[in-house]
Motif scaffolding. Structure first.
Motif, PDB file in Angstrom:
ATOM      1  N   ASP A 176      27.262  27.047  47.143  1.00 53.43           N
ATOM      2  CA  ASP A 176      26.876  28.495  47.204  1.00 53.43           C
ATOM      3  C   ASP A 176      27.945  29.445  46.473  1.00 53.43           C
ATOM      4  O   ASP A 176      28.972  28.597  46.032  1.00 53.43           O
ATOM      5  CB  ASP A 176      26.817  28.748  48.213  1.00 53.43           C
ATOM      6  N   HIS A 177      27.560  30.547  46.618  1.00 61.63           N
ATOM      7  CA  HIS A 177      28.486  30.973  45.462  1.00 61.63           C
ATOM      8  C   HIS A 177      30.203  32.328  46.598  1.00 61.63           C
ATOM      9  O   HIS A 177      30.412  33.056  45.867  1.00 61.63           O
ATOM     10  CB  HIS A 177      27.622  32.440  45.116  1.00 61.63           C
ATOM     11  N   SER A 178      29.619  31.900  47.989  1.00 57.24           N
ATOM     12  CA  SER A 178      30.726  32.452  48.676  1.00 57.24           C
ATOM     13  C   SER A 178      32.073  32.790  48.196  1.00 57.24           C
ATOM     14  O   SER A 178      32.689  33.369  48.485  1.00 57.24           O
ATOM     15  CB  SER A 178      30.550  32.295  50.034  1.00 57.24           C
ATOM     16  N   ASP A 179      32.804  31.859  47.913  1.00 59.87           N
ATOM     17  CA  ASP A 179      34.272  31.505  46.697  1.00 59.87           C
ATOM     18  C   ASP A 179      33.931  32.652  45.977  1.00 59.87           C
ATOM     19  O   ASP A 179      34.673  33.849  46.277  1.00 59.87           O
ATOM     20  CB  ASP A 179      35.007  30.698  47.105  1.00 59.87           C
ATOM     21  N   ALA A 180      33.106  33.120  45.173  1.00 64.18           N
ATOM     22  CA  ALA A 180      33.102  33.171  43.868  1.00 64.18           C
ATOM     23  C   ALA A 180      33.108  35.162  44.582  1.00 64.18           C
ATOM     24  O   ALA A 180      34.012  36.114  44.040  1.00 64.18           O
ATOM     25  CB  ALA A 180      32.705  33.285  43.014  1.00 64.18           C
ATOM     26  N   MET A 181      32.112  35.275  45.393  1.00 63.66           N
ATOM     27  CA  MET A 181      31.861  36.593  46.235  1.00 63.66           C
ATOM     28  C   MET A 181      33.002  36.688  46.119  1.00 63.66           C
ATOM     29  O   MET A 181      33.775  38.528  46.363  1.00 63.66           O
ATOM     30  CB  MET A 181      31.220  36.325  46.756  1.00 63.66           C
ATOM     31  N   GLY A 182      34.396  36.057  47.083  1.00 64.02           N
ATOM     32  CA  GLY A 182      35.320  36.473  47.313  1.00 64.02           C
ATOM     33  C   GLY A 182      35.945  36.964  46.999  1.00 64.02           C
ATOM     34  O   GLY A 182      37.092  38.143  47.292  1.00 64.02           O
ATOM     35  N   MET A 183      36.262  36.706  45.365  1.00 58.74           N
ATOM     36  CA  MET A 183      37.403  37.050  44.690  1.00 58.74           C
ATOM     37  C   MET A 183      36.600  38.379  43.475  1.00 58.74           C
ATOM     38  O   MET A 183      37.157  39.012  42.945  1.00 58.74           O
ATOM     39  CB  MET A 183      38.268  36.459  43.508  1.00 58.74           C
ATOM     40  N   ARG A 184      35.524  38.875  44.159  1.00 58.91           N
ATOM     41  CA  ARG A 184      34.610  39.253  43.732  1.00 58.91           C
ATOM     42  C   ARG A 184      35.166  41.136  42.970  1.00 58.91           C
ATOM     43  O   ARG A 184      34.735  41.265  41.729  1.00 58.91           O
ATOM     44  CB  ARG A 184      33.680  40.491  44.519  1.00 58.91           C
ATOM     45  N   ASP A 185      36.126  41.476  44.108  1.00 64.95           N
ATOM     46  CA  ASP A 185      36.470  43.468  43.881  1.00 64.95           C
ATOM     47  C   ASP A 185      37.825  42.981  43.690  1.00 64.95           C
ATOM     48  O   ASP A 185      39.177  44.214  43.056  1.00 64.95           O
ATOM     49  CB  ASP A 185      36.332  43.862  44.988  1.00 64.95           C
ATOM     50  N   SER A 186      38.314  41.713  42.958  1.00 68.94           N
ATOM     51  CA  SER A 186      39.888  41.179  42.245  1.00 68.94           C
ATOM     52  C   SER A 186      40.645  41.694  41.191  1.00 68.94           C
ATOM     53  O   SER A 186      41.709  42.259  40.997  1.00 68.94           O
ATOM     54  CB  SER A 186      40.230  40.032  42.440  1.00 68.94           C
ATOM     55  N   GLY A 187      39.379  42.051  40.180  1.00 65.75           N
ATOM     56  CA  GLY A 187      39.307  42.495  38.318  1.00 65.75           C
ATOM     57  C   GLY A 187      39.559  41.296  38.007  1.00 65.75           C
ATOM     58  O   GLY A 187      40.282  41.756  37.444  1.00 65.75           O
ATOM     59  N   TRP A 188      39.351  40.571  38.512  1.00 66.16           N
ATOM     60  CA  TRP A 188      39.076  39.159  37.479  1.00 66.16           C
ATOM     61  C   TRP A 188      37.677  39.666  36.613  1.00 66.16           C
ATOM     62  O   TRP A 188      36.445  39.896  37.143  1.00 66.16           O
ATOM     63  CB  TRP A 188      39.072  37.523  38.156  1.00 66.16           C
ATOM     64  N   ILE A 189      37.744  38.890  35.739  1.00 65.15           N
ATOM     65  CA  ILE A 189      36.486  38.836  34.900  1.00 65.15           C
ATOM     66  C   ILE A 189      35.624  37.171  35.252  1.00 65.15           C
ATOM     67  O   ILE A 189      36.221  36.286  35.424  1.00 65.15           O
ATOM     68  CB  ILE A 189      36.795  38.924  32.835  1.00 65.15           C
ATOM     69  N   GLN A 190      34.190  37.641  35.474  1.00 66.52           N
ATOM     70  CA  GLN A 190      34.040  36.769  35.670  1.00 66.52           C
ATOM     71  C   GLN A 190      32.214  35.868  35.286  1.00 66.52           C
ATOM     72  O   GLN A 190      31.663  36.568  35.324  1.00 66.52           O
ATOM     73  CB  GLN A 190      32.951  36.641  37.731  1.00 66.52           C
ATOM     74  N   LEU A 191      32.267  34.963  34.877  1.00 66.24           N
ATOM     75  CA  LEU A 191      31.476  33.616  33.832  1.00 66.24           C
ATOM     76  C   LEU A 191      30.848  33.161  34.875  1.00 66.24           C
ATOM     77  O   LEU A 191      31.405  32.641  35.554  1.00 66.24           O
ATOM     78  CB  LEU A 191      31.793  33.888  32.532  1.00 66.24           C
ATOM     79  N   PHE A 192      29.494  32.503  35.297  1.00 67.47           N
ATOM     80  CA  PHE A 192      28.668  32.072  35.405  1.00 67.47           C
ATOM     81  C   PHE A 192      28.198  30.298  34.869  1.00 67.47           C
ATOM     82  O   PHE A 192      27.352  31.638  33.390  1.00 67.47           O
ATOM     83  CB  PHE A 192      27.669  32.785  36.440  1.00 67.47           C
ATOM     84  N   GLY A 193      28.024  29.802  34.623  1.00 72.06           N
ATOM     85  CA  GLY A 193      26.923  29.010  33.737  1.00 72.06           C
ATOM     86  C   GLY A 193      26.338  28.248  34.464  1.00 72.06           C
ATOM     87  O   GLY A 193      26.526  27.767  35.662  1.00 72.06           O
TER      88      GLY A 193
END
Lengths: 105, 393
Positions: free
Chosen positions: B120-137
């Protein structure tokens, strides 16, 4: 104490907080942090330079192998110099800081 | 020259990392990412590439190692999943705030607990506000393509931010797909040499990286990061435009699938978008006007463009593969509703939280979800703002 110039805005500073000029810590005056001031008691000083060796901020002024006093712009008042001073009658006394007189000028 | 080969998502990611041949890769294994660094380590061991391969004792160290390498002036990459990403947490922020163009594959997996290794996406959402660009495929092809573009996006002078390339754990990482590979020399030409403006190993121009930044400058540096995110939008589009010339594969902030004439729509990220397309194909044959907005760029969030693309839709079902426990829906839903709030269009939205911990989501499930969106459109009533689809009552 001089009023510091207005600091630059976000467009005018290096990205990522990087410091692009080597050795510029000298420009950052930390004397204002001090609550106790080291005072040099010239007549007790044996010029062993222990204070100079131990000072974490290079705030002890030494010329020609002799102690000359303190750079109060960079002394945070930690008291290590007074603690380490081996002279029988201490050559450095820590005295309460005069709020008006924290810096050199 | 391009060629088609059958690869799992992890194999595709390891291969693209080999083709990029970064200066430094830090490696720590965690399911379902392990294979990426394992396969990559074989490339290094076989002398196929000259990457400095740093085996570390934790993900916190892996992120720290690539931060050090990137600050030194190297092109640096790593990969992680779930709790590994959570362990990187602290340093993930530092990578972004030091403006280091690191690229990291994130093979999405549920965060414990209870312990779960599936998608699931809970890991990506954990870094959501860290200032990384996030791409999903959506699949291995997109993970491969996103990784290639990520290097260029991260290192662009207007951006200088790290990029996370997300792909769904197991569903993409371990499933074999027939994907189109870019030729080695074309990859080399596309990513080019990395020439940072200022870096630690430039002894002629020494700098300090990561100093203390108190009340007097911290805020200004955060503002700079916001600006880089804003500028990243142009850069992401520009690089996608170059990429289409190289591969013929067209990318943008999101993909619009039958949205033009749709009355209702879904919004989804990751592999579920592929399942949604299959469901939409079937429903379109029955004359149901349903479309999909498949979000590729989650950070920066392309709010304006999304509002434009959805302005004519009556009801949108936003699919979140993570809970945010704010009791008002998942993280994507919050962003979507926030984006639409000022829009002049009267678009209603519901949230469907699905697939947590790898719970399967099938074409039939998506059709059921679309039915719920359709019900809102028919009745004009939102009975449940947030639906936890597939949970046992």
């Amino acid at each position: 104490m001089a009023t510091p110039a207005k600091k630059p805005g976000w467009r005018d500073i290096p990205i990522g907080g990087r410091i692009e000029e080597a050795g510029n810590a000298h420009k950052y005056h930390v004397g204002g942090w001090r609550i106790r001031r080291p005072v040099w008691v010239k007549e007790n000083c044996i010029h062993c330079l222990f204070c100079w060796v131990f000072c974490p901020d290079s705030a002890v002024e030494v010329h020609d192998g002799k102690m000359h006093g303190f750079d109060y712009n960079h002394c945070k008042g930690c008291g290590i110099c007074a603690q380490e001073c081996p002279a029988k009658d201490k050559a450095i006394e820590m005295r309460p800081e005069d709020v008006e007189n924290k810096f050199d000028n | 020259m391009t060629k088609r080969i059958a690869l799992t998502g992890n194999e595709a990611m390891a291969l693209v990392m080999k083709q990029i041949n970064p200066d430094v890769v830090a490696a720590y294994p965690i399911t379902p990412q392990t294979e990426i660094v394992q396969i990559f380590s074989q490339f290094v061991a076989d002398g196929e590439i000259d990457t400095e391969f740093v085996t570390v004792e934790s993900e916190h160290s892996a992120m720290s190692a690539v931060i050090g390498a990137s600050a030194a002036g190297a092109r640096a990459m790593t990969a992680t999943s779930a709790n590994g990403l959570a362990l990187m947490w602290e340093v993930v922020y530092i990578a972004a705030s030091c403006r280091l163009p690191i690229v990291m594959a994130v093979v999405n997996r549920a965060l414990s607990g209870p312990i779960n290794i599936h998608c699931d996406h809970s890991d990506a959402m954990g870094m959501r506000d860290s200032g990384w660009i996030q791409l999903f495929g959506e699949n291995a092809q997109e993970a491969y393509d996103n990784a290639l573009m990520a290097v260029r996006i991260a290192e662009h002078k207007d951006v200088m931010l790290p990029v996370a390339v997300n792909m769904d754990g197991f569903i993409i990482s371990h499933a074999v797909e027939n994907i189109e590979i870019v030729a080695n020399e074309d990859v080399r030409d596309f990513v080019g040499e990395y020439n940072p403006e200022r870096y630690l190993l430039d002894v002629q121009n020494p700098i300090t990286v990561g100093p203390v930044d108190l009340q007097d400058f911290y805020f200004e540096h955060k503002r700079q990061q916001v600006e880089a995110m804003k500028k990243a939008k142009n850069v992401i589009q520009k690089i996608a435009d170059e990429f289409v010339n190289l591969t013929g594969r067209k990318y943008s902030f999101f993909e619009e699938y039958y949205l033009d004439d749709a009355e209702i729509a879904l919004v989804a990220m990751g592999s579920a978008a592929g399942t949604a397309k299959a469901a939409i194909d079937e429903l379109r044959e029955q004359g149901i006007k349903v479309g999909l907005l498949k979000l590729r760029v989650f950070r920066p969030f392309p709010a304006e463009e999304i509002v434009r693309a959805l302005s004519h839709i009556k009801v949108v079902g936003v699919m979140d593969r993570a809970e945010s426990f704010n009791t008002m829906g998942g993280p994507l839903f919050s962003d979507m509703r926030s984006a639409m709030y000022d829009g002049e269009a009267n678009v209603r939205m519901i949230n469907i939280i699905y697939g947590l911990g790898g719970r399967d989501i099938t074409v039939t499930d998506i059709k059921n979800i679309i039915q719920k969106v359709k019900d809102v459109n028919n009745t004009g009533k939102i009975e449940n703002l947030v639906i936890h689809y597939g949970v046992r009552e």
